[in-house]
Design a protein around this motif. Sequence first.
Motif, mmCIF file in Angstrom:
data_model
loop_
_atom_site.group_PDB
_atom_site.id
_atom_site.type_symbol
_atom_site.label_atom_id
_atom_site.label_comp_id
_atom_site.label_asym_id
_atom_site.label_seq_id
_atom_site.Cartn_x
_atom_site.Cartn_y
_atom_site.Cartn_z
ATOM 1 N N SER A 135 0.824 -1.213 0.000
ATOM 2 C CA SER A 135 0.000 0.000 0.000
ATOM 3 C C SER A 135 0.854 1.258 0.000
ATOM 4 O O SER A 135 0.519 2.255 -0.658
ATOM 5 N N GLU A 177 -7.095 0.515 7.161
ATOM 6 C CA GLU A 177 -7.239 0.314 5.716
ATOM 7 C C GLU A 177 -6.428 -0.897 5.246
ATOM 8 O O GLU A 177 -6.850 -1.614 4.336
ATOM 9 N N LYS A 180 -8.497 -3.873 5.983
ATOM 10 C CA LYS A 180 -9.614 -3.943 5.046
ATOM 11 C C LYS A 180 -9.177 -4.527 3.712
ATOM 12 O O LYS A 180 -9.906 -5.311 3.091
ATOM 13 N N HIS A 181 -8.003 -4.155 3.240
ATOM 14 C CA HIS A 181 -7.536 -4.600 1.923
ATOM 15 C C HIS A 181 -6.896 -5.982 1.964
ATOM 16 O O HIS A 181 -6.922 -6.697 0.956
ATOM 17 N N SER A 218 -15.916 -6.302 2.968
ATOM 18 C CA SER A 218 -14.794 -5.391 2.774
ATOM 19 C C SER A 218 -14.847 -4.675 1.428
ATOM 20 O O SER A 218 -14.282 -3.583 1.286
ATOM 21 N N THR A 224 -19.009 0.756 1.860
ATOM 22 C CA THR A 224 -17.844 1.647 1.878
ATOM 23 C C THR A 224 -17.668 2.280 0.512
ATOM 24 O O THR A 224 -17.584 1.569 -0.501
ATOM 25 N N PHE A 230 -7.306 2.761 -1.652
ATOM 26 C CA PHE A 230 -6.665 2.803 -0.335
ATOM 27 C C PHE A 230 -6.809 4.218 0.202
ATOM 28 O O PHE A 230 -6.060 5.128 -0.152
ATOM 29 N N LYS A 231 -7.800 4.420 1.084
ATOM 30 C CA LYS A 231 -8.146 5.753 1.577
ATOM 31 C C LYS A 231 -8.239 5.749 3.101
ATOM 32 O O LYS A 231 -9.324 5.589 3.669
ATOM 33 N N PRO A 232 -7.129 5.910 3.807
ATOM 34 C CA PRO A 232 -7.166 5.911 5.279
ATOM 35 C C PRO A 232 -8.081 6.984 5.862
ATOM 36 O O PRO A 232 -8.646 6.795 6.946
ATOM 37 N N ARG A 234 -10.910 7.691 5.318
ATOM 38 C CA ARG A 234 -12.293 7.259 5.530
ATOM 39 C C ARG A 234 -12.534 6.862 6.995
ATOM 40 O O ARG A 234 -13.677 6.817 7.442
ATOM 41 N N TRP A 235 -11.461 6.569 7.735
ATOM 42 C CA TRP A 235 -11.615 6.127 9.125
ATOM 43 C C TRP A 235 -11.264 7.219 10.140
ATOM 44 O O TRP A 235 -11.212 6.962 11.339
#
Length: 335
Positions: A135, A177, A180-181, A218, A224, A230-232, A234-235
């Motif tokens: 990532s 993230e 999640k991935h 996921s 989502t 890959f969007k950290p 979002r959390w």
Amino acid sequence: MLNLYGYRVEENDRYIDLGLTSVRHVSDSAEHYFFLDVFPWLRHIPEWVPFINFTHVAKVGRKISHALLFELYDLTKKRNAKGDAIESMASVFLAENTQDDGAIKDEKDFCAAAATLFIGGADTTVTAMMTFVLSMLKTPDVQRLAQQEIDQVVGTDRLPTFDDKKNLPYVQAVCAEVLKHAVITPLGLPHLSTSDDNYKGFNIPAGTTVFANIWKMSNDPKLTEDPTMFKPERWLSREDGKDAGVGLHPRNYIFGFGRRICAGQKWAENFLFIIAASMLAAFNIERAIGEDGKPIAPNEDYLQAFVRTLGPSKCKFTPRSKKMASLIRLSVEVD
């Protein structure tokens, strides 16, 4: 394994191979056991019958399981008796549970718990780490933002610690993230319905084997936004105190559910945080350059199985400063 058993891993270590073999055996043999759940009468077929392989698979699994449970523990016990064991979970357990007559209280339970953590560290945690590296190679802007946060909170004269975690929300979001991935167990562990149920018109009789589709959770765009990105951020919490992301936080489903939830969840989350934070503080992670002078594409070839795994990418780790290079050397020195 140093924390668990006080054992320092060596090159081409047989115990690392044992952990990997154990995970692969569980994944590869799953089809045999699920088949028996559907046709339980098959378990009574003699093992000499042609094409009947599950009894052999079970015997091999039993040997692997025994080695995983007891070999490193017995090694620690011998070293502990000699007085030269490195402090670890096993050595502390032995000190607190060895009775006057030499018997060890709850020994089998401890061996099972330690082996669970061991097998997680040998494969599943490695996949999370490799997903983190992948990532960072694919999203250099995320890497830069995480490093900026670490520099502001921690500074540049030391490595991050667990005490810094609460003050590093973006790094925590990066770790969320990653989980999640990675989707290390796409279907989680099997559950068994204890009573008749009905879900959206589907009848589920008591005794049915049920899987949770963690992969779908996921990657569902209804849960989502832009799930493959890959969007950290979002959390990150909004002003209203809620996550910016829609749907469940990865920690609430990635590790499973109910009595089959991962026993090492807290360990895994903290381990991923400290590894990610330390690597970001110490290194710039960049794509390696090939002989043709072009960047080498990172490895995105996950092994799709009951336990999903990812190997390393060819890349370049560059210390961010001479001070960090010195800290890195000091942190890995063997006394």
